[in-house]
Motif scaffolding. Sequence first.
Motif, PDB file in Angstrom:
ATOM      1  N   LYS A 323      21.123  53.790  41.144  1.00 14.54           N
ATOM      2  CA  LYS A 323      22.542  53.711  41.519  1.00 14.54           C
ATOM      3  C   LYS A 323      22.864  52.363  42.132  1.00 14.54           C
ATOM      4  CE  LYS A 323      23.398  58.660  42.410  1.00 14.54           C
ATOM      5  NZ  LYS A 323      22.040  59.222  42.271  1.00 14.54           N
ATOM      6  N   ALA A 324      21.948  51.862  42.957  1.00 13.39           N
ATOM      7  CA  ALA A 324      22.192  50.574  43.617  1.00 13.39           C
ATOM      8  C   ALA A 324      22.287  49.441  42.597  1.00 13.39           C
ATOM      9  CB  ALA A 324      21.083  50.292  44.628  1.00 13.39           C
ATOM     10  N   SER A 325      21.423  49.451  41.596  1.00 12.71           N
ATOM     11  CA  SER A 325      21.450  48.380  40.593  1.00 12.71           C
ATOM     12  C   SER A 325      22.754  48.400  39.799  1.00 12.71           C
ATOM     13  CB  SER A 325      20.250  48.508  39.652  1.00 12.71           C
ATOM     14  OG  SER A 325      20.291  49.743  38.950  1.00 12.71           O
ATOM     15  N   VAL A 326      23.248  49.595  39.497  1.00 17.94           N
ATOM     16  CA  VAL A 326      24.535  49.695  38.792  1.00 17.94           C
ATOM     17  C   VAL A 326      25.662  49.208  39.690  1.00 17.94           C
ATOM     18  CG1 VAL A 326      26.206  51.291  37.771  1.00 17.94           C
ATOM     19  CG2 VAL A 326      23.768  51.561  37.287  1.00 17.94           C
ATOM     20  N   TYR A 327      25.647  49.626  40.957  1.00 15.58           N
ATOM     21  CA  TYR A 327      26.684  49.196  41.906  1.00 15.58           C
ATOM     22  C   TYR A 327      26.695  47.675  42.046  1.00 15.58           C
ATOM     23  CZ  TYR A 327      28.965  48.363  46.395  1.00 15.58           C
ATOM     24  OH  TYR A 327      29.774  47.876  47.393  1.00 15.58           O
ATOM     25  N   ILE A 328      25.517  47.075  42.213  1.00 11.07           N
ATOM     26  CA  ILE A 328      25.421  45.624  42.385  1.00 11.07           C
ATOM     27  C   ILE A 328      25.931  44.905  41.132  1.00 11.07           C
ATOM     28  CG2 ILE A 328      23.780  43.714  42.617  1.00 11.07           C
ATOM     29  CD1 ILE A 328      22.055  45.753  44.311  1.00 11.07           C
ATOM     30  N   SER A 329      25.537  45.406  39.962  1.00  9.13           N
ATOM     31  CA  SER A 329      25.993  44.794  38.706  1.00  9.13           C
ATOM     32  C   SER A 329      27.506  44.893  38.560  1.00  9.13           C
ATOM     33  CB  SER A 329      25.305  45.476  37.517  1.00  9.13           C
ATOM     34  OG  SER A 329      23.907  45.349  37.596  1.00  9.13           O
ATOM     35  N   LEU A 330      28.062  46.049  38.931  1.00  8.07           N
ATOM     36  CA  LEU A 330      29.521  46.223  38.863  1.00  8.07           C
ATOM     37  C   LEU A 330      30.235  45.211  39.745  1.00  8.07           C
ATOM     38  CD1 LEU A 330      29.922  50.117  38.918  1.00  8.07           C
ATOM     39  CD2 LEU A 330      30.687  48.585  37.100  1.00  8.07           C
ATOM     40  N   ILE A 331      29.726  44.991  40.955  1.00  6.51           N
ATOM     41  CA  ILE A 331      30.368  44.044  41.883  1.00  6.51           C
ATOM     42  C   ILE A 331      30.371  42.641  41.293  1.00  6.51           C
ATOM     43  CG2 ILE A 331      30.262  42.967  44.159  1.00  6.51           C
ATOM     44  CD1 ILE A 331      31.107  45.899  44.169  1.00  6.51           C
ATOM     45  N   VAL A 332      29.226  42.201  40.783  1.00  9.74           N
ATOM     46  CA  VAL A 332      29.124  40.840  40.243  1.00  9.74           C
ATOM     47  C   VAL A 332      30.028  40.679  39.021  1.00  9.74           C
ATOM     48  CG1 VAL A 332      27.580  39.173  39.147  1.00  9.74           C
ATOM     49  CG2 VAL A 332      26.808  40.462  41.147  1.00  9.74           C
ATOM     50  N   VAL A 333      30.016  41.650  38.129  1.00  7.20           N
ATOM     51  CA  VAL A 333      30.839  41.574  36.917  1.00  7.20           C
ATOM     52  C   VAL A 333      32.321  41.594  37.264  1.00  7.20           C
ATOM     53  CG1 VAL A 333      31.499  42.807  34.816  1.00  7.20           C
ATOM     54  CG2 VAL A 333      29.084  42.537  35.397  1.00  7.20           C
ATOM     55  N   ILE A 334      32.701  42.503  38.144  1.00 11.45           N
ATOM     56  CA  ILE A 334      34.110  42.625  38.516  1.00 11.45           C
ATOM     57  C   ILE A 334      34.589  41.390  39.262  1.00 11.45           C
ATOM     58  CG2 ILE A 334      35.629  43.856  40.129  1.00 11.45           C
ATOM     59  CD1 ILE A 334      34.429  46.443  39.132  1.00 11.45           C
ATOM     60  N   ALA A 335      33.756  40.845  40.147  1.00 10.25           N
ATOM     61  CA  ALA A 335      34.132  39.615  40.859  1.00 10.25           C
ATOM     62  C   ALA A 335      34.300  38.460  39.881  1.00 10.25           C
ATOM     63  CB  ALA A 335      33.076  39.281  41.914  1.00 10.25           C
ATOM     64  N   THR A 336      33.420  38.396  38.882  1.00  2.84           N
ATOM     65  CA  THR A 336      33.504  37.336  37.861  1.00  2.84           C
ATOM     66  C   THR A 336      34.799  37.440  37.066  1.00  2.84           C
ATOM     67  OG1 THR A 336      31.092  37.258  37.650  1.00  2.84           O
ATOM     68  CG2 THR A 336      32.399  36.357  35.830  1.00  2.84           C
ATOM     69  N   ILE A 337      35.094  38.643  36.577  1.00  2.00           N
ATOM     70  CA  ILE A 337      36.310  38.847  35.773  1.00  2.00           C
ATOM     71  C   ILE A 337      37.561  38.610  36.606  1.00  2.00           C
ATOM     72  CG2 ILE A 337      37.637  40.574  34.489  1.00  2.00           C
ATOM     73  CD1 ILE A 337      34.952  41.834  33.676  1.00  2.00           C
ATOM     74  N   SER A 338      37.561  39.095  37.849  1.00  4.16           N
ATOM     75  CA  SER A 338      38.725  38.925  38.725  1.00  4.16           C
ATOM     76  C   SER A 338      38.977  37.456  39.030  1.00  4.16           C
ATOM     77  CB  SER A 338      38.513  39.697  40.035  1.00  4.16           C
ATOM     78  OG  SER A 338      38.338  41.067  39.790  1.00  4.16           O
ATOM     79  N   GLY A 339      37.895  36.725  39.313  1.00  3.27           N
ATOM     80  CA  GLY A 339      38.045  35.296  39.575  1.00  3.27           C
ATOM     81  C   GLY A 339      38.601  34.563  38.376  1.00  3.27           C
ATOM     82  N   PHE A 340      38.091  34.891  37.197  1.00  2.07           N
ATOM     83  CA  PHE A 340      38.557  34.248  35.967  1.00  2.07           C
ATOM     84  C   PHE A 340      40.042  34.549  35.722  1.00  2.07           C
ATOM     85  CE2 PHE A 340      39.066  34.327  31.272  1.00  2.07           C
ATOM     86  CZ  PHE A 340      38.837  32.988  31.026  1.00  2.07           C
ATOM     87  N   ALA A 341      40.435  35.828  35.890  1.00  2.23           N
ATOM     88  CA  ALA A 341      41.833  36.214  35.682  1.00  2.23           C
ATOM     89  C   ALA A 341      42.748  35.551  36.700  1.00  2.23           C
ATOM     90  CB  ALA A 341      41.970  37.737  35.761  1.00  2.23           C
ATOM     91  N   TYR A 342      42.295  35.497  37.959  1.00  6.18           N
ATOM     92  CA  TYR A 342      43.098  34.854  39.006  1.00  6.18           C
ATOM     93  C   TYR A 342      43.250  33.365  38.733  1.00  6.18           C
ATOM     94  CZ  TYR A 342      44.406  33.090  43.631  1.00  6.18           C
ATOM     95  OH  TYR A 342      45.040  32.453  44.669  1.00  6.18           O
ATOM     96  N   GLY A 343      42.170  32.718  38.300  1.00  7.34           N
ATOM     97  CA  GLY A 343      42.238  31.291  37.982  1.00  7.34           C
ATOM     98  C   GLY A 343      43.220  31.007  36.868  1.00  7.34           C
ATOM     99  N   MET A 344      43.243  31.865  35.842  1.00  8.30           N
ATOM    100  CA  MET A 344      44.193  31.701  34.743  1.00  8.30           C
ATOM    101  C   MET A 344      45.621  31.903  35.232  1.00  8.30           C
ATOM    102  SD  MET A 344      42.299  33.582  31.516  1.00  8.30           S
ATOM    103  CE  MET A 344      43.677  33.181  30.443  1.00  8.30           C
ATOM    104  N   PHE A 345      45.814  32.886  36.103  1.00 10.13           N
ATOM    105  CA  PHE A 345      47.153  33.163  36.631  1.00 10.13           C
ATOM    106  C   PHE A 345      47.668  31.984  37.452  1.00 10.13           C
ATOM    107  CE2 PHE A 345      49.751  34.779  40.166  1.00 10.13           C
ATOM    108  CZ  PHE A 345      50.793  35.372  39.453  1.00 10.13           C
ATOM    109  N   ILE A 346      46.813  31.453  38.322  1.00 12.62           N
ATOM    110  CA  ILE A 346      47.215  30.318  39.163  1.00 12.62           C
ATOM    111  C   ILE A 346      47.516  29.098  38.321  1.00 12.62           C
ATOM    112  CG2 ILE A 346      46.371  28.687  40.888  1.00 12.62           C
ATOM    113  CD1 ILE A 346      47.268  31.312  42.088  1.00 12.62           C
TER     114      ILE A 346
END
Length: 350
Positions: A323-346
């Motif tokens: 469960k921890a490995s899935v949680y950690i992977s989700l955080i990294v992936v979601i942070a990556t996608i969110s940063g990319f989307a925010y950068g495009m928006f800005i």
Amino acid sequence: MSPDYSLYLMDAGLESVQNYLAFHVLLCLIPAFFLAGAIASLFSKESVLKFFGADAPGYVSYTVAAVSGCLLAVCSCTVLPLFAGIYKRGAGIGPASTFLFSAPAINILAIVYTAKILGYDLGAARAVIAILLSIVVGLSMALIFEKKLSGESKGIKTFGADEHKNSAYLFILLLAILVTPELISTDFYLGVIMSALILVTIYFSRKWFTKEELGEWMSETWFLVKQITPLLLLGVFFAGIIVEILPKEYVVEFVGGNSISSNFIAATSAALMYFSTLTEVPIISVLTILGMGEGPSLAMLLAGPALSLPNMIVISRIIGAKKASVYISLIVVIATISGFAYGMFIAQFQ
């Protein structure tokens, strides 16, 4: 390293601390400490945590899990025992994971400081996106791991309204003191309004709370100041040195711009590092000066408070390695996608 260069770096670090202690920053941080102290001492944790009960509707438990970090004033360290408690007492992996991700990210001190130092757009994005994506993380964990709940409930049974209304009124007054310097630029009017707000807050605090409660509030505020300020000043000091020794071209190459790779590197680096409360802000501020993009900055702000190597070890022991490995992977992936989307928006508004 020559003695002259060492002294030069020391001067750079001390100058960074001196700039940090400027009046406009203190006007932000001092009320924030009092606000965080009031939240930690006068708000009942039990009144919030009982919303995670097994008999609470999903929309209630996930919503409270996503926003309760503002009310509980937890950091990446203090969130772990709370997470373990609500998970083991029947909250389920979904709401518990939502709480684990969101709570440190929307710590009231962190949000205020981020907005003040890195800009209100990034501060607001950090808060809003952390809340929304924490629900995505929780729902994903529930979808992958959570089985249908049996009729038995392991723990927290009831949920309801917070009885401490005076704490909510105090929260509003302290929040007004916190934001007023950002709304009024004239020193005379700022002084008059701030003085009035402070006097009103003191009057009603003495009226609403006992001496023991007020003493606990001041004690908790002083504890936060002692716990956070030395580490924060140390972080600011080394941030000043980083500006001088870190080659700008490296920052631009690895976390500059707004590519998927730059956001992934920023999110992964932040997940592996340990940030004491608030220290991520001056470090990210320095990296932006050296050329880090808006997107990677947000990626670091999302992944950094939620994860660290010690944090990962504790989470693995609480919920298991899978469960921890899935949680950690989700955080990294979601942070990556969110940063990319925010950068495009800005980028559309620049």
